[in-house]
Design a protein around this motif. Structure first.
Motif, PDB file in Angstrom:
ATOM      1  N   VAL A 103       0.839  -1.197   0.000  1.00 28.60           N
ATOM      2  CA  VAL A 103       0.000   0.000   0.000  1.00 28.60           C
ATOM      3  C   VAL A 103       0.878   1.253   0.000  1.00 28.60           C
ATOM      4  CG1 VAL A 103      -1.595   1.369   1.392  1.00 28.60           C
ATOM      5  CG2 VAL A 103      -2.005  -1.077   1.080  1.00 28.60           C
ATOM      6  N   PHE A 142      -9.267  -1.022   6.127  1.00 32.45           N
ATOM      7  CA  PHE A 142      -8.959  -1.583   4.809  1.00 32.45           C
ATOM      8  C   PHE A 142      -8.718  -3.090   4.915  1.00 32.45           C
ATOM      9  CE2 PHE A 142      -5.654  -2.454   1.485  1.00 32.45           C
ATOM     10  CZ  PHE A 142      -6.432  -2.208   0.373  1.00 32.45           C
ATOM     11  N   TYR A 154     -10.122  -1.578  -9.034  1.00 37.63           N
ATOM     12  CA  TYR A 154      -8.928  -0.785  -8.734  1.00 37.63           C
ATOM     13  C   TYR A 154      -8.819   0.319  -9.777  1.00 37.63           C
ATOM     14  CZ  TYR A 154      -4.101  -0.182  -6.978  1.00 37.63           C
ATOM     15  OH  TYR A 154      -2.952   0.310  -6.406  1.00 37.63           O
ATOM     16  N   ILE A 238     -10.823   0.609  -4.865  1.00 38.64           N
ATOM     17  CA  ILE A 238      -9.575   1.272  -4.496  1.00 38.64           C
ATOM     18  C   ILE A 238      -9.345   2.378  -5.517  1.00 38.64           C
ATOM     19  CG2 ILE A 238      -7.073   1.029  -4.242  1.00 38.64           C
ATOM     20  CD1 ILE A 238      -7.557  -1.850  -3.348  1.00 38.64           C
ATOM     21  N   LYS A 240      -7.036   5.322  -6.796  1.00 41.25           N
ATOM     22  CA  LYS A 240      -5.677   5.846  -6.754  1.00 41.25           C
ATOM     23  C   LYS A 240      -5.619   7.263  -7.313  1.00 41.25           C
ATOM     24  CE  LYS A 240      -2.317   4.657  -5.830  1.00 41.25           C
ATOM     25  NZ  LYS A 240      -1.347   4.085  -6.770  1.00 41.25           N
ATOM     26  N   PHE A 256     -11.938   3.188  -0.962  1.00 36.00           N
ATOM     27  CA  PHE A 256     -10.756   3.590  -0.206  1.00 36.00           C
ATOM     28  C   PHE A 256      -9.894   4.437  -1.134  1.00 36.00           C
ATOM     29  CE2 PHE A 256     -12.115   0.165   2.504  1.00 36.00           C
ATOM     30  CZ  PHE A 256     -11.699   0.540   3.781  1.00 36.00           C
ATOM     31  N   LEU A 258      -6.441   6.142  -2.052  1.00 31.68           N
ATOM     32  CA  LEU A 258      -5.007   6.017  -1.819  1.00 31.68           C
ATOM     33  C   LEU A 258      -4.310   7.046  -2.703  1.00 31.68           C
ATOM     34  CD1 LEU A 258      -6.198   3.190  -0.962  1.00 31.68           C
ATOM     35  CD2 LEU A 258      -4.024   2.204  -1.672  1.00 31.68           C
ATOM     36  N   LEU A 290      -4.443   7.202   3.144  1.00 33.29           N
ATOM     37  CA  LEU A 290      -5.260   6.000   2.951  1.00 33.29           C
ATOM     38  C   LEU A 290      -6.575   6.290   3.662  1.00 33.29           C
ATOM     39  CD1 LEU A 290      -4.256   2.261   3.667  1.00 33.29           C
ATOM     40  CD2 LEU A 290      -6.566   3.143   3.406  1.00 33.29           C
ATOM     41  N   ARG A 292     -10.829   5.982   3.960  1.00 31.79           N
ATOM     42  CA  ARG A 292     -12.098   5.329   3.643  1.00 31.79           C
ATOM     43  C   ARG A 292     -13.146   6.381   3.334  1.00 31.79           C
ATOM     44  NH1 ARG A 292     -15.686   1.549   7.767  1.00 31.79           N
ATOM     45  NH2 ARG A 292     -17.202   0.799   6.238  1.00 31.79           N
TER      46      ARG A 292
END
Length: 297
Positions: A103, A142, A154, A238, A240, A256, A258, A290, A292
């Motif tokens: 991560v 997570f 993702y 996820i 990004k 989540f 990131l 990171l 949520r």
């Protein structure tokens, strides 16, 4: 997240950095600035910055006469990451918690961003990310969310970064997750497309799809029906990068986020959203998040 007046100033800086990165012709560099200046008149501050940037970078491509003006730096980003991939993976596997290490690396890789940053030291960032603390850390939640071996969507961001994403996706695969990665449909800045994902072998690790948009983010209304079906069907998403955060920060979904904070306006938005004290975030490219997604009341 909505576009602010500071975002408009940043768009003009991006016109200059695009010129410096993509051409040595001063006339084209001037045309990029002139075109951006005219484009600022139609910026809609009710939209997110990535949504407004979509048309801006399409204009840049038109002025430069290239569909993918950032092709060279995209290839360089992937080549850099692939060159150190084995070394970084060995550090992850040797870590006390390989998932957390992966991560960290995935978030560290988010520094490779030619929209938000005009210069950065990716090699140094990747080395330092193993020891850097998160400014917001929802890692325990997570890990809990991964326990049921969920279907994971993702959302990828930049070239180079997607190579480091592959190391986190490998960890997710090992935990029994079913991972589908989504990339941009067409070239924009140094964001990854299907061709870029294939060039670095991401499609050998998981299923890769397009989100159906050229936006450097994920505005759901503009995405393809196929992508939206994947989004709705995912047990865990996820997300990004800042562009995905900017376009999804108000969306109710099991997300989540990131990313590395590389922008003062994103830092301000995150500060207000999470109830941080004034000045807690700087947005200088060194703050790892990171986070949520908040559940709607």
């Amino acid at each position: 997240m909505r576009t602010t007046l500071d975002c408009i100033v940043c768009f003009m800086r991006q016109a200059r950095s695009t010129g410096l990165l993509t051409t040595e012709d001063p006339l084209l560099q001037r045309q990029l600035l002139d075109g951006a200046g005219r484009y600022m008149e139609q910026v809609d501050t009710e939209l997110s910055p990535p949504e407004n940037a979509t048309g801006l970078y399409a204009l840049f491509a038109e002025i430069l006469g290239e569909d993918d003006p950032f092709a060279r730096v995209k290839q360089e980003g992937n080549a850099f990451a692939l060159a150190i991939l084995d070394e970084v993976e060995q550090r992850i596997l040797a870590a006390e918690d390989p998932l957390r290490a992966a991560v960290r690396v995935a978030i560290g890789g988010n520094i490779i961003d030619y929209g938000a940053l005009h210069s950065f030291d990716a090699a140094r960032t990747i080395q330092e990310c193993f020891d850097r603390e998160f400014v917001w850390d929802d890692y325990p939640t997570f890990v809990e969310a991964l326990q049921g071996r969920p279907k994971v969507l993702y959302l990828c961001d930049n070239c180079g970064e997607i190579v480091f994403d592959s190391l986190l996706i490998k960890q997710l695969n090992r935990s029994g997750c079913q991972v589908t990665a989504a990339v941009r449909d067409q070239p924009v800045i140094n964001d990854a497309t299907l061709a870029d994902a294939q060039a670095c072998g991401l499609d050998d690790i998981c299923t890769v799809i397009s989100n159906g948009t050229r936006c450097p983010g994920t505005p759901l209304d503009a995405c393809s029906e196929d992508f939206r079906e994947h989004f709705q069907a995912a047990d865990l998403i996820i997300s990004k990068g800042m562009g995905n955060f900017e376009t999804l920060s108000e969306v109710s979904a099991p997300i989540f986020f990131l990313f590395t904070v590389k922008c003062s306006q994103v830092a301000l938005h995150l500060t207000e959203r999470q109830g941080f004290g004034p000045g807690f975030l700087k947005g200088d490219g060194g703050e790892m998040v990171l986070l949520r997604q908040k559940e709607k009341a």
